[in-house]
Design a protein around this motif. Sequence first.
Motif, PDB file in Angstrom:
ATOM      1  N   ALA A  48       0.835  -1.206   0.000  1.00  0.00           N
ATOM      2  CA  ALA A  48       0.000   0.000   0.000  1.00  0.00           C
ATOM      3  C   ALA A  48       0.868   1.253   0.000  1.00  0.00           C
ATOM      4  CB  ALA A  48      -0.938  -0.003   1.203  1.00  0.00           C
ATOM      5  N   SER A  49       1.932   1.224   0.766  1.00  0.00           N
ATOM      6  CA  SER A  49       2.850   2.363   0.820  1.00  0.00           C
ATOM      7  C   SER A  49       3.538   2.582  -0.529  1.00  0.00           C
ATOM      8  CB  SER A  49       3.894   2.117   1.919  1.00  0.00           C
ATOM      9  OG  SER A  49       4.859   3.121   1.924  1.00  0.00           O
ATOM     10  N   LYS A  50       3.918   1.500  -1.179  1.00  0.00           N
ATOM     11  CA  LYS A  50       4.568   1.599  -2.482  1.00  0.00           C
ATOM     12  C   LYS A  50       3.650   2.258  -3.509  1.00  0.00           C
ATOM     13  CE  LYS A  50       6.576  -1.122  -6.183  1.00  0.00           C
ATOM     14  NZ  LYS A  50       7.049  -2.403  -6.646  1.00  0.00           N
ATOM     15  N   PHE A  51       2.384   1.860  -3.502  1.00  0.00           N
ATOM     16  CA  PHE A  51       1.420   2.419  -4.448  1.00  0.00           C
ATOM     17  C   PHE A  51       0.856   3.774  -3.981  1.00  0.00           C
ATOM     18  CE2 PHE A  51       1.304  -1.920  -6.049  1.00  0.00           C
ATOM     19  CZ  PHE A  51       1.041  -1.758  -7.398  1.00  0.00           C
ATOM     20  N   ARG A  52       1.065   4.066  -2.697  1.00  0.00           N
ATOM     21  CA  ARG A  52       0.498   5.274  -2.082  1.00  0.00           C
ATOM     22  C   ARG A  52      -1.026   5.292  -2.175  1.00  0.00           C
ATOM     23  NH1 ARG A  52       4.937   9.409  -4.404  1.00  0.00           N
ATOM     24  NH2 ARG A  52       6.682   8.567  -3.221  1.00  0.00           N
ATOM     25  N   MET A  53      -1.597   4.125  -1.951  1.00  0.00           N
ATOM     26  CA  MET A  53      -3.059   3.999  -1.923  1.00  0.00           C
ATOM     27  C   MET A  53      -3.419   2.771  -1.110  1.00  0.00           C
ATOM     28  SD  MET A  53      -3.854   2.774  -5.908  1.00  0.00           S
ATOM     29  CE  MET A  53      -3.329   4.306  -6.623  1.00  0.00           C
ATOM     30  N   SER A  54      -4.691   2.687  -0.716  1.00  0.00           N
ATOM     31  CA  SER A  54      -5.150   1.553   0.085  1.00  0.00           C
ATOM     32  C   SER A  54      -5.230   0.289  -0.780  1.00  0.00           C
ATOM     33  CB  SER A  54      -6.534   1.862   0.668  1.00  0.00           C
ATOM     34  OG  SER A  54      -7.496   1.888  -0.370  1.00  0.00           O
ATOM     35  N   ILE A  58      -5.886  -0.177  -4.778  1.00  0.00           N
ATOM     36  CA  ILE A  58      -4.949  -0.892  -5.666  1.00  0.00           C
ATOM     37  C   ILE A  58      -5.718  -1.913  -6.495  1.00  0.00           C
ATOM     38  CG2 ILE A  58      -2.961  -2.451  -5.796  1.00  0.00           C
ATOM     39  CD1 ILE A  58      -2.009  -1.155  -3.106  1.00  0.00           C
ATOM     40  N   PHE A  59      -6.578  -2.696  -5.832  1.00  0.00           N
ATOM     41  CA  PHE A  59      -7.375  -3.701  -6.543  1.00  0.00           C
ATOM     42  C   PHE A  59      -8.262  -3.041  -7.591  1.00  0.00           C
ATOM     43  CE2 PHE A  59      -5.819  -6.729  -3.640  1.00  0.00           C
ATOM     44  CZ  PHE A  59      -6.283  -7.995  -3.946  1.00  0.00           C
ATOM     45  N   ALA A  60      -8.891  -1.922  -7.223  1.00  0.00           N
ATOM     46  CA  ALA A  60      -9.817  -1.249  -8.135  1.00  0.00           C
ATOM     47  C   ALA A  60      -9.091  -0.625  -9.321  1.00  0.00           C
ATOM     48  CB  ALA A  60     -10.605  -0.177  -7.386  1.00  0.00           C
ATOM     49  N   GLU A  61      -7.957  -0.022  -9.061  1.00  0.00           N
ATOM     50  CA  GLU A  61      -7.257   0.700 -10.132  1.00  0.00           C
ATOM     51  C   GLU A  61      -6.306  -0.177 -10.934  1.00  0.00           C
ATOM     52  OE1 GLU A  61      -4.362   4.591 -10.498  1.00  0.00           O
ATOM     53  OE2 GLU A  61      -6.007   4.626  -9.042  1.00  0.00           O
ATOM     54  N   HIS A  62      -5.635  -1.101 -10.268  1.00  0.00           N
ATOM     55  CA  HIS A  62      -4.599  -1.907 -10.933  1.00  0.00           C
ATOM     56  C   HIS A  62      -4.942  -3.386 -11.052  1.00  0.00           C
ATOM     57  CE1 HIS A  62      -1.854   1.521 -10.824  1.00  0.00           C
ATOM     58  NE2 HIS A  62      -2.208   1.699  -9.563  1.00  0.00           N
ATOM     59  N   GLY A  63      -5.892  -3.856 -10.247  1.00  0.00           N
ATOM     60  CA  GLY A  63      -6.283  -5.255 -10.288  1.00  0.00           C
ATOM     61  C   GLY A  63      -5.491  -6.125  -9.328  1.00  0.00           C
ATOM     62  N   GLU A  69       1.836  -9.162  -7.916  1.00  0.00           N
ATOM     63  CA  GLU A  69       3.196  -8.947  -8.438  1.00  0.00           C
ATOM     64  C   GLU A  69       3.998  -8.047  -7.505  1.00  0.00           C
ATOM     65  OE1 GLU A  69       2.512  -7.380 -12.356  1.00  0.00           O
ATOM     66  OE2 GLU A  69       1.974  -9.344 -13.188  1.00  0.00           O
ATOM     67  N   ALA A  70       3.376  -6.984  -7.040  1.00  0.00           N
ATOM     68  CA  ALA A  70       4.051  -6.054  -6.125  1.00  0.00           C
ATOM     69  C   ALA A  70       4.381  -6.743  -4.798  1.00  0.00           C
ATOM     70  CB  ALA A  70       3.184  -4.828  -5.892  1.00  0.00           C
ATOM     71  N   GLU A  71       3.472  -7.586  -4.330  1.00  0.00           N
ATOM     72  CA  GLU A  71       3.673  -8.339  -3.096  1.00  0.00           C
ATOM     73  C   GLU A  71       4.925  -9.218  -3.208  1.00  0.00           C
ATOM     74  OE1 GLU A  71       0.183 -10.318  -0.516  1.00  0.00           O
ATOM     75  OE2 GLU A  71       0.569 -11.360  -2.394  1.00  0.00           O
ATOM     76  N   THR A  72       5.038  -9.933  -4.319  1.00  0.00           N
ATOM     77  CA  THR A  72       6.198 -10.794  -4.537  1.00  0.00           C
ATOM     78  C   THR A  72       7.483  -9.974  -4.659  1.00  0.00           C
ATOM     79  OG1 THR A  72       4.831 -12.453  -5.638  1.00  0.00           O
ATOM     80  CG2 THR A  72       7.194 -12.558  -6.072  1.00  0.00           C
ATOM     81  N   GLU A  73       7.394  -8.877  -5.378  1.00  0.00           N
ATOM     82  CA  GLU A  73       8.555  -7.998  -5.540  1.00  0.00           C
ATOM     83  C   GLU A  73       9.060  -7.504  -4.183  1.00  0.00           C
ATOM     84  OE1 GLU A  73       9.036  -3.611  -7.381  1.00  0.00           O
ATOM     85  OE2 GLU A  73       8.128  -5.091  -8.737  1.00  0.00           O
ATOM     86  N   GLU A  74       8.149  -7.117  -3.312  1.00  0.00           N
ATOM     87  CA  GLU A  74       8.544  -6.638  -1.986  1.00  0.00           C
ATOM     88  C   GLU A  74       9.124  -7.768  -1.132  1.00  0.00           C
ATOM     89  OE1 GLU A  74       8.805  -3.460  -1.128  1.00  0.00           O
ATOM     90  OE2 GLU A  74       8.084  -3.032  -3.156  1.00  0.00           O
ATOM     91  N   LEU A  75       8.558  -8.965  -1.252  1.00  0.00           N
ATOM     92  CA  LEU A  75       9.101 -10.110  -0.505  1.00  0.00           C
ATOM     93  C   LEU A  75      10.546 -10.401  -0.888  1.00  0.00           C
ATOM     94  CD1 LEU A  75       6.420 -12.936  -0.267  1.00  0.00           C
ATOM     95  CD2 LEU A  75       7.387 -11.565   1.573  1.00  0.00           C
ATOM     96  N   ARG A  76      10.857 -10.240  -2.158  1.00  0.00           N
ATOM     97  CA  ARG A  76      12.237 -10.488  -2.623  1.00  0.00           C
ATOM     98  C   ARG A  76      13.241  -9.580  -1.916  1.00  0.00           C
ATOM     99  NH1 ARG A  76      10.229 -10.069  -8.462  1.00  0.00           N
ATOM    100  NH2 ARG A  76       9.457 -12.160  -8.896  1.00  0.00           N
TER     101      ARG A  76
END
Length: 193
Positions: A48-54, A58-63, A69-76
């Motif tokens: 949420a912080s990365k996207f600067r939105m709740s 994120i789900f509504a705007e980006h799916g 994908e962002a979740e996995t990227e942050e886990l790495r």
Amino acid sequence: MLMRYFSVIGVGKSIVLIGIMGAGKSAVGACLRQRTRVLVLDTDEIVASKFRMSIPEIFAEHGERKFREAETEELREVRPEEQKIIVTGGGIVLRRENVEILKKQGVIVWLDGDEDTLFVRACQKQNRPLLQTKDPRKAFSKILRARRSLYADMADVRIDTSVLTDEEVAVAILAKVRRINPRREPAISAKAT
């Protein structure tokens, strides 16, 4: 009064909380933080912080796919040599790579419970994009059925949170983790309440 809890599973290993929405991961993570003074990383908060939105935004705007994908990227980016409490989103288990990354972090604790209790808890927050349907109960049941075996396959420890307070769950986690790793290693302080 201070109690002593031993290092989770060896020097620098973490506690990873998994489970469906409503299982209490964030609240239990906060209790563990208070008891151990170990840093908490919440994957939903990081994304949420990365996207600067709740998360719903994120789900509504980006799916959901972009969120995952962002979740996995942050886990790495999470360094396994630093001990922490990792609070994950309910869908973290949907990607095999996430499971592999988290298993390298430390002990995986599955917060579970009976379906009715979990559903009621999940509905207490209005930020559950996967429940924004005509029939949230049916959607919840479907999600839980699809993920329950994934949580079970991944978990080192399972805690039924149905009748426990968040604090009782945190105490149970620390007790079970001590049994997994009874060796005396560098200790982390924990406040008794």
